[in-house]
Design an enzyme around this catalytic site. Structure first.
Site, PDB file in Angstrom:
ATOM      1  N   ASP A 126       0.757  -1.318   0.061  1.00 16.37           N
ATOM      2  CA  ASP A 126      -0.041   0.101   0.072  1.00 16.37           C
ATOM      3  C   ASP A 126       0.877   1.077  -0.097  1.00 16.37           C
ATOM      4  OD1 ASP A 126      -2.714  -1.262   2.459  1.00 16.37           O
ATOM      5  OD2 ASP A 126      -1.826  -2.219   0.734  1.00 16.37           O
ATOM      6  N   ASP A 250      -6.387   1.404   8.532  1.00 13.83           N
ATOM      7  CA  ASP A 250      -6.087   2.095   7.486  1.00 13.83           C
ATOM      8  C   ASP A 250      -6.842   3.660   7.631  1.00 13.83           C
ATOM      9  OD1 ASP A 250      -6.640  -0.789   5.209  1.00 13.83           O
ATOM     10  OD2 ASP A 250      -5.136   0.025   6.423  1.00 13.83           O
TER      11      ASP A 250
END
Lengths: 654, 160
Positions: A126, A250
């Protein structure tokens, strides 16, 4: 236990007043016949079985999160999507068709990209905390310092003046606290009113719980932001009641509410419903959780990497995350854990109660037929507001489509997409448009222009010299007469149910398509990847256009995933068909109709490499002659390298 | 007291069997799944995560066993060296990359990377098998790996 005991026949209960409880067995019990004992024990057995039946059929056991009837049913519905999208990952019948290819270092080293961000070696996933500060774009990323597969995650760090020429820096954060000992995971940056930066990120604690932590630059005067301090009071958020300890990760960039607080959202799930939790804070250290959710969509599974941001309804420019108002729509985006697809939806945000409503609920966030940033390999994406140039920029993680053995052998895995500007399509109002940042044009070397008429069933070589690092911009026109013939001809059937993914790829011919480019092809076209339009005559004789990428013949190797990707692309009246393609060794990024439909793919040719790589233009339509006007640039390398003192003198290429 | 314990034991036995059975019903190979989980002492008290980890362990054991067999084949079938080299590379990937990745991912609650690892174990086995062009001395081992990989994947997907 108490309940079963209360069902016991009274005579078998020990008399609590009996004073022989502890020492000897009361006479009455010794003389009880065996038959009664048997009856009593079988009675217990029946009760035990009955109780067990109730417990195991009364809904999902708390230990596991599946296996009640509703879950099975909705998985079946979702399975149609998730199985399909994972079927193209690996053939479930397991027998590999075709030739095994013995990967060697020559073939593997060609796969490294020239101008896409990737670390020198090992695994990346990510994008994290992208931001612009004191003249530098910062990029952080999930990184494994020890292997070419996911694990042992730290925050890698790189800087650039122009989002293209990156310089590697030392790791920004490593797992050195109990609250991130098992992983320094994804997070986002927020600029406070005074211009200082706070970073929120997920830590996997020493007990494997997912928590949110606060960090900030150790020295705000350092433009390179080399060192980061973790807040001594971490974690600032732990999984709230009702949320799984491993379903909480997240955190997003924060935005200002109308009462001056900061607000963030964090994705999660409740059973199979994907959700987005909402928290308010004034100092990023203590938070109030809202009782309501920003949004939720049933049957979408866990929402990872949620992103939430405003877009202008009328202007092309980007907006700061806190902007709100009448000219604004809000985007919710989430990465679907179940299908590995990033979905977004356009809607309206209500600041007073922190909720969001989609414009079109039938294509809500995570619905399989909903909108995606990219119809190929593209996940865990994240945007940031670039205050330097007034645009919103999108980063996306592009994983590999090959075997892990090849990744281990070549010593690396994954790249990032070229950063894209993202904005609402002001012409359709119904989708976003993305486009590679303009700075990438600084890599263009030499340009060749072409204008070609291509008859049906033709492939034309395009002489551009080396063909592994290219930027192609093309315009296509279908010959008017051919269109009229197709429209007027009732024997040309409506192309019912065409879909890039399931209609067989670029060799299946229709009246008006496919046509486009074969990239990363060898001279004999034994290996090629086609990026193309397929135009169908839809209902009411309206034209419907699809933009696809066919990787099924991209390599003769059989231990690689080779899907056909793509989707419908809106084409408005009077528009020509346009596509842009970035070719960079093992990655291809295609942009249809100005970035209305984007497709990223990973390919691993064994023959179409080095000096053998070619470019072709093809028209596989049956009835239509195509005219293509296009430009092809060679692309220079971005020469991504470790930061050194020499790099401080680099002027920005504005 | 004995009576209470009996009741608990019976309930536990019935619900354990149920947990493994319910889980295995959702996999492509019920019998294989049940036999792998039942035979493992941890199976009786494991949640879905735990069951997935048991299967990853089986993948690890099977890969180790297959590597031993590959090594013994170098002497017995020296003409197969090239294929054995490729199989060695593939099975070492299972042991050194796929298994650790899957264990870490499943334990830490990011199961998609666990899915990647177990899927890849099946792929590597299939590639190895294909190296022999139909005359493989390892077929039963590679087929086993593919089957275990499919079952493991189905269970990991339940965690998503």
């Amino acid at each position: 236990m108490a309940s079963s005991e209360s069902l016991l026949p009274v005579s078998s209960q020990q008399d609590p007043l009996s004073d022989s409880r502890c020492d000897s067995i009361p006479e009455s019990r010794r003389r009880r016949p065996i038959k009664v004992h048997l009856a009593i024990y079988s009675g217990f057995l029946l009760i035990a079985l009955y109780v067990t039946l109730i417990i195991t059929h009364g809904g999902s056991a708390p230990k596991n999160d599946v296996n009640d009837d509703t879950t099975v049913e909705s998985r079946a519905r979702l399975a149609g999507v998730s199985e399909k999208s994972n079927d193209h990952i690996w053939n479930l019948s397991n027998d590999l068709k075709g030739e095994a290819f013995a990967w060697n270092n020559t073939v593997l080293s060609w796969q490294r990209t020239a101008f896409h961000f990737q670390p020198e070696k090992n695994w990346m996933n990510d994008p994290n905390g992208p931001l612009f500060y004191k003249g530098w774009y910062h990029f952080f990323y999930q990184y494994n310092p020890n292997a070419a597969v996911w694990g042992d995650i730290v925050w890698g760090h790189a800087v650039s003046k122009d989002l293209i020429h990156w310089l590697y820096l030392p790791f920004a954060m490593v797992p050195d606290q109990w609250y991130d000992a098992n992983g320094v995971w994804t997070g986002s940056a927020t600029f406070l009113d005074d211009g200082s930066i706070v970073m929120l990120y997920t830590g996997s604690t020493d007990k494997f719980v997912q928590v949110q932590n606060l960090a900030y630059p150790e020295d705000p005067k350092d433009p390179l932001l080399l060192k980061w301090t973790k807040f001594s009071g971490n974690p600032v958020l732990v999984p709230p009641p009702g949320i799984g300890a491993k379903d909480f990760r997240d955190p997003t960039t924060a935005w200002k509410t109308s009462d001056g607080k900061w607000r963030i959202t964090i994705g999660s799930k409740i059973n199979r419903t994907g959700i987005s939790l909402i928290y308010d804070t004034t100092d990023f250290k203590t938070y109030e959780k809202h009782e309501t959710l920003l949004h939720q969509v049933p049957n979408t599974g866990m929402w990872e990497c949620v992103d939430f941001y405003p877009v202008s309804k009328t202007k092309d420019k980007g907006l700061d995350t806190s902007v709100n108002g009448l000219d604004v729509k809000h985007i919710i985006k989430a990465s679907m854990d179940d299908t590995r697809i990033d979905h977004y939806a356009i809607g309206t945000y209500y600041d007073s109660n922190a909720t969001w409503v989609p414009d079109n609920p039938s294509i809500d966030v995570g619905i399989s037929t909903g909108l995606r940033y990219d119809y190929g390999k593209f996940y865990a994406s994240k945007t940031f507001y670039d205050q330097h140039k007034g645009r919103r920029i999108l980063w996306g993680w592009i994983g590999e489509s090959d075997s892990e053995a090849a990744d281990v052998q070549k010593g690396w895995s994954s790249v990032q997409g070229i950063p894209r500007t993202v904005a609402l399509d002001t012409k359709t109002g119904k989708n976003l448009v993305q486009w590679p940042v303009k700075e990438i044009e600084s890599l263009r070397l030499g340009r060749k222009k072409f204008h070609m008429k291509v008859e049906p069933g033709t492939v034309v070589p395009v002489d551009v010299g080396p063909a592994a690092q290219l930027d192609i911009e093309a315009e296509f026109k279908i010959k008017k007469d051919d269109l009229e013939v197709v429209f007027g001809d009732d024997s040309v059937e409506d192309d019912k149910e065409f879909s890039c993914e399931t209609s067989g790829g670029a060799t299946v011919r229709g009246a008006l398509g496919p046509f486009g480019f074969s990239v990363l092809a060898d001279q004999s076209l034994s290996e090629q990847t086609q990026v193309y339009f397929y135009v169908t005559k839809g209902k009411d004789s309206k034209l419907k256009t699809f933009f696809c990428t066919d990787t099924s013949r991209s390599t003769m190797a059989n231990d690689v995933v080779k899907p056909v990707y793509g989707s419908f692309v809106p084409v408005l009246k009077g528009e020509k068909l346009t596509m842009r393609i970035l070719v960079d060794h093992s990655i291809i990024e295609g942009f249809g109709q100005g970035g209305r439909t984007c497709i990223t793919s990973r390919v691993y040719p064994t023959k179409a490499i080095y000096g053998a790589t070619r470019l072709f233009l093809f028209n596989n339509a049956i009835d239509a002659t195509i005219t293509a006007s296009f430009k092809v640039w060679q692309m220079n390398s971005a020469f991504i390298h470790p930061f050194s003192a020499n790099d401080l003198g680099v002027p920005s290429s504005t | 007291m004995v009576v209470v314990m009996m009741i608990m034991m019976v309930m536990a036995m019935v619900s354990e069997a149920n947990m493994i059975e319910q889980t295995c019903k959702e996999t492509p190979d019920f019998n294989l799944c049940v036999s792998l989980l039942d035979s493992d002492p941890r199976g009786s008290s494991a949640d879905t995560s735990g069951l997935a980890l048991i299967l990853v362990d089986k993948i690890k054991g099977l890969a180790t066993k297959t590597l031993k067999e590959i090594n013994s084949l170098y002497k017995k079938r020296p003409e197969l060296k090239q294929a054995l080299d490729e199989c060695s590379r593939r099975y070492n990937t299972i042991l050194k990359a796929d298994v650790p990745e899957a264990i870490e991912a499943i334990s830490k609650g990011v199961p998609k990377f666990g899915e990647d690892g177990v899927i890849d174990a099946g792929v590597e086995a299939a590639v190895c098998e294909g190296e022999f062009k139909g005359k493989s001395p390892l077929t039963s081992l590679t087929k086993s790996m593919q089957k275990v990989s499919n079952v493991a994947r189905a269970i990991v997907r339940m965690l998503l």
